[in-house]
Design a protein around this motif. Structure first.
Motif, PDB file in Angstrom:
ATOM      1  N   GLN A  49       1.486 -10.169   9.612  1.00 56.46           N
ATOM      2  CA  GLN A  49       2.596  -9.746   8.769  1.00 56.46           C
ATOM      3  C   GLN A  49       2.745 -10.676   7.566  1.00 56.46           C
ATOM      4  O   GLN A  49       2.924 -10.224   6.425  1.00 56.46           O
ATOM      5  N   ARG A 102       0.081 -10.048   5.082  1.00 54.90           N
ATOM      6  CA  ARG A 102       0.350  -8.839   4.308  1.00 54.90           C
ATOM      7  C   ARG A 102       1.193  -9.165   3.081  1.00 54.90           C
ATOM      8  O   ARG A 102       0.858  -8.772   1.961  1.00 54.90           O
ATOM      9  N   SER A 103       2.243  -9.918   3.299  1.00 54.94           N
ATOM     10  CA  SER A 103       3.120 -10.176   2.157  1.00 54.94           C
ATOM     11  C   SER A 103       2.518 -11.226   1.215  1.00 54.94           C
ATOM     12  O   SER A 103       2.590 -11.104  -0.008  1.00 54.94           O
ATOM     13  N   SER A 112      -0.290  -9.674  -0.772  1.00 52.98           N
ATOM     14  CA  SER A 112       0.259  -8.741  -1.747  1.00 52.98           C
ATOM     15  C   SER A 112       0.824  -9.482  -2.952  1.00 52.98           C
ATOM     16  O   SER A 112       0.628  -9.086  -4.093  1.00 52.98           O
ATOM     17  N   MET A 134      -6.168  -7.033   8.453  1.00 58.40           N
ATOM     18  CA  MET A 134      -5.077  -6.376   7.751  1.00 58.40           C
ATOM     19  C   MET A 134      -5.502  -5.009   7.232  1.00 58.40           C
ATOM     20  O   MET A 134      -4.779  -4.026   7.361  1.00 58.40           O
ATOM     21  N   ALA A 188      -4.003  -1.436   8.165  1.00 65.89           N
ATOM     22  CA  ALA A 188      -3.360  -0.597   7.157  1.00 65.89           C
ATOM     23  C   ALA A 188      -4.030   0.765   7.091  1.00 65.89           C
ATOM     24  O   ALA A 188      -3.363   1.802   7.009  1.00 65.89           O
ATOM     25  N   ASN A 246       0.177   1.141   0.003  1.00 68.39           N
ATOM     26  CA  ASN A 246      -0.964   0.322   0.406  1.00 68.39           C
ATOM     27  C   ASN A 246      -1.856  -0.071  -0.761  1.00 68.39           C
ATOM     28  O   ASN A 246      -2.992  -0.483  -0.553  1.00 68.39           O
ATOM     29  N   PHE A 302      -4.077  -3.025  -0.566  1.00 67.55           N
ATOM     30  CA  PHE A 302      -5.158  -3.009   0.410  1.00 67.55           C
ATOM     31  C   PHE A 302      -6.310  -2.132  -0.030  1.00 67.55           C
ATOM     32  O   PHE A 302      -7.464  -2.514   0.009  1.00 67.55           O
TER      33      PHE A 302
END
Lengths: 194, 194, 194, 194
Positions: free
Chosen positions: A16, A19-20, A23, A60, A64, A102, A105
Motif C-alpha cells: 500500500q 502504491r502511494s 505514484s 504492485m 493492480a 491506475n 501503473f
DNA sequence: GATGAATGAGCTTTCATTCAT
DNA sequence: AATGAATGAAAGCTCATTCAT
C-alpha cells in the motif's frame, strides 16, 4: 513465504505504501526507505519480502492489473444483454475510469522499471477482458460487420485503450471526459457495425 | 547560446550522442559521462551547453518532435488533394512509421524525465500537424459528418496516435502492421464520414 | 589510467591511506569511506581509480610484495660472497624484518579478501627471491649436501618463511627475535650442509 | 550454560553447521541465518546459546583445537618409544594431516575474526602437545644436542607447524606431501641431534 | 525454550555536478 | 572554451541482533 499473520500485514502495508509513494514520486524518485517509512516498517522488513526494489513494483502491478481486470469484467457482464449502442459507452467509460485510477501503473511504471517489460505483456488489463469481450460481441454478432471477431476485438482494444491513455496523458482543452467517451464510443460503434 | 560554429558542432555531437545513448540505456541508465564520451567531448563541455541532464533530454525531445512534425506535415501536404479513402491510410502509415522511429522519445522519455512533463504538452508531434490536418479536413468537409472540425481533429488524433502507440508497445500476434493500418484507417473513415 | 600529476598524487594518497587503515582495522573492518577520509579525498575519487574495494587491497599487496622482494633480493646480493654460516643468519634476519613490517599484507590480507587468492600465489615474496637464492646456493654448492638445489631452496623457503610467520603470529615467551634467528639459521645450515 | 540434553543437541547442531558454513563461505561470508538454517534451528535459538557471531567461531575453534590436540597427543604417545628417526616423520605427517583438515580454523579463521586473536594464543594446538613433546624429547635426551629442551621444543614447533602451514597455503609443484614430510623430518632431526 | 518477523546502522557503490587547471 | 579530476549526497541492500508471540 509470509506464513504468519503479522507478516501478511507487513506485506500489505508495504504494498500500500509503495502504491502511494511510487505514484507520488515515480519509480526512480521513490527510495526503498521512503516506502518502508511510509509503510511504518523498517527497510529490513521490506527486503525480507521483496528481494529487490523492482519486485515491489512488479507485485504492485500484478495486483493492480488483477483488480482492474476483475472490475472491468464485471462491468462488461452487466452490459452483456444491453444493445451495443448502450453498452459500449458504458464500457468505454469504465475503461477510462479504471485507466485513470491506475494511470501510473499501466502507463508510467512499466516503462520505468527495467525488468518489468517481459513478463508483463500478458499481464495487461486487456488480456483479462478478451474472453468477456468475445462473449459480448458474440451476443451481438449479427450487427457486427467485421468478419473476424478476433480482429474486431483487437482493434477495438487498441482504439479504446490507446485513445484513452493518450487523452489521459495529453488532455485536450477541446474535449472533456464526457465528450471523449461519446465520440470514442461512436467511433467504435461505427467501426463495428455496418 | 551556441553562437560560434565549433560550439554548434559540439552541441550537435552531444545531442546525437544523447540520442543513441538514451535509446540504448534509457534515461536513468544513461550517465552524463556516457553521453560526453560518446560525443567525444568532456563532461565539462557538456555542462557548458546543458545546465542539467534533463535539459539534454528536453532538447533532444524538442528536436525529435520538430523533425517528425516536419516530415508528417510534408506527407499530409502530399495527400492534400487525394480523397480521404486514399489519403487517410497513407497518413496513418506515416504516423506509425514516425512513432516507431521515435518510440523512445514519445513514449518512454517523457515519463522517465521528471521535469519534462509540464512544458511538453504542446511539444507533442500532433500540435505541429493540427493546422495542416485542419486544411486537409477542410478540403473534404462536405464528406465529413462531424459538425465541429476541431473535435474531429482531436478525436482522430487520439484514435490514431493512441492506437498506434499502444500497438507499438503491445504488438498483437493477431494483427500485423499492414492490417492495423488498414483497420485503423477504416475506423477513422467511418468515424469521420456519414 | 591516471594521466595527470594530480591523479597520481591521489592514487598514492589512497594507497598510503589504505595501507594504514587496512592495517589498523583489517580488511572487513575498513570501509571505503574510512580510506577516502584518511587519504583526504572523496569516496568518488577513490572509486575513480579503484573499481572495487578489493582492488585497493590487491594494488596494495602487489606493491608491498614488489618492494619487499626488491629489498630482500638486495640483501641476498650483499651476502653473495659471504660464507653460509654468516650469510644465512643475515638473510633470516632480513626475512623476519620484512615479514614483520608486512605482516598484515602477507598473512592477513590474502585470506580475508575473497578475490585475492587466485592470482596472488606467484605474487608471494618468495617467488622474487628464488633465482637469487639459487645463485647464492650455487655459489656454495660444494658445501651443500642436498642433491637437488631446487628442493633445497623450496624446503628452506618453507622453513624460514613458515617459522618466521608462525613466530610473528604466536610469539613465544621462551624465544626472542635474536634467538629465533640464531636457532632458525642453525637449523637451516644443518639441513643444507653435511 | 547447556544443562539439558536437548540444549546440548542444539549447541552441537549449531557448532557442526557453523563448521561447514564457515568453511564454505568464510567468516565474513557466513551469516548467522545461514548457520541457523543449516543447523535446523531458528536464529533466536542460536542467540540463546551464543551471544555473538564471534562466539560461535570461538567455540568452534576451541573445539577444533581441543580435538586436534587430542589426536596429536595420542599419536605422539604411540611414538614414545620409537627412535627419533622413526618417530619424527610420523609426527610430522600427523601434524600435516591435522593442519590440513583444520586449515580453515587454524589459518583463516583467527585472522578474520576480530576478537579471536587475544585469548587464542594459548588455544593453539601446540600448547596441548608441549608436555607430551617434552616427554618424548626427554626420552631421547642423550641424542639431542640442543642444551635447553624448552628451546628445542619451541623451535621445532615453529619449524614444523610453520613450514606445514606455509606449504598448505602455497603448495609447491616441486614437492609433494611425502617429500615435504621427509625433508622436514630430516631438517628437524639434523637440528636436534648432533 | 523456541520461533522468525522486525530492526536499523552502516556498507559499498553510483553519478550529477563543480571547478582548478 | 575545454578538460577531466574531484566531490559527496544519496541510493540499494545486508545482516547481526532483538523481542513479541
Amino acid at each position: 513465504m509470509p506464513s504468519q499473520q503479522r507478516a501478511r500485514a507487513t506485506v500489505d502495508a508495504i504494498l500500500q505504501a509503495a502504491r502511494s509513494v511510487f505514484s507520488e514520486r515515480g519509480y526512480a524518485g521513490a527510495t526503498t526507505n521512503h516506502i518502508a517509512n511510509a509503510a511504518g516498517v523498517s527497510v529490513g522488513s521490506l527486503y525480507q519480502y521483496f528481494p529487490r526494489k523492482e519486485a515491489i513494483a512488479a507485485a504492485m502491478l500484478e495486483d493492480a492489473v488483477f483488480k482492474a481486470g476483475a472490475v472491468l469484467r464485471e462491468r462488461m457482464l452487466d452490459c452483456m444483454h444491453t444493445p451495443l449502442e448502450e453498452g459500449i459507452p458504458l464500457i468505454v467509460k469504465a475503461v477510462m475510469e479504471l485507466r485513470r485510477a491506475n494511470a501510473f501503473f499501466f502507463m508510467g511504471l512499466r516503462r520505468e522499471v527495467p525488468g518489468l517489460r517481459e513478463g508483463s505483456g500478458n499481464l495487461t488489463i486487456e488480456s483479462f477482458m478478451t474472453s468477456t469481450t468475445y462473449a459480448y460481441f458474440q451476443q451481438h454478432h449479427e450487427q457486427i460487420r467485421v468478419p473476424d471477431l478476433d480482429v474486431a476485438i483487437t482493434v477495438v482494444k487498441y482504439l479504446v485503450a490507446g485513445a484513452v491513455d493518450f487523452y489521459l496523458e495529453d488532455p485536450s482543452p477541446q474535449l472533456g471526459d464526457e465528450e471523449l467517451v461519446a465520440e470514442l464510443s461512436n467511433s467504435v460503434l461505427r467501426y463495428l457495425t455496418a
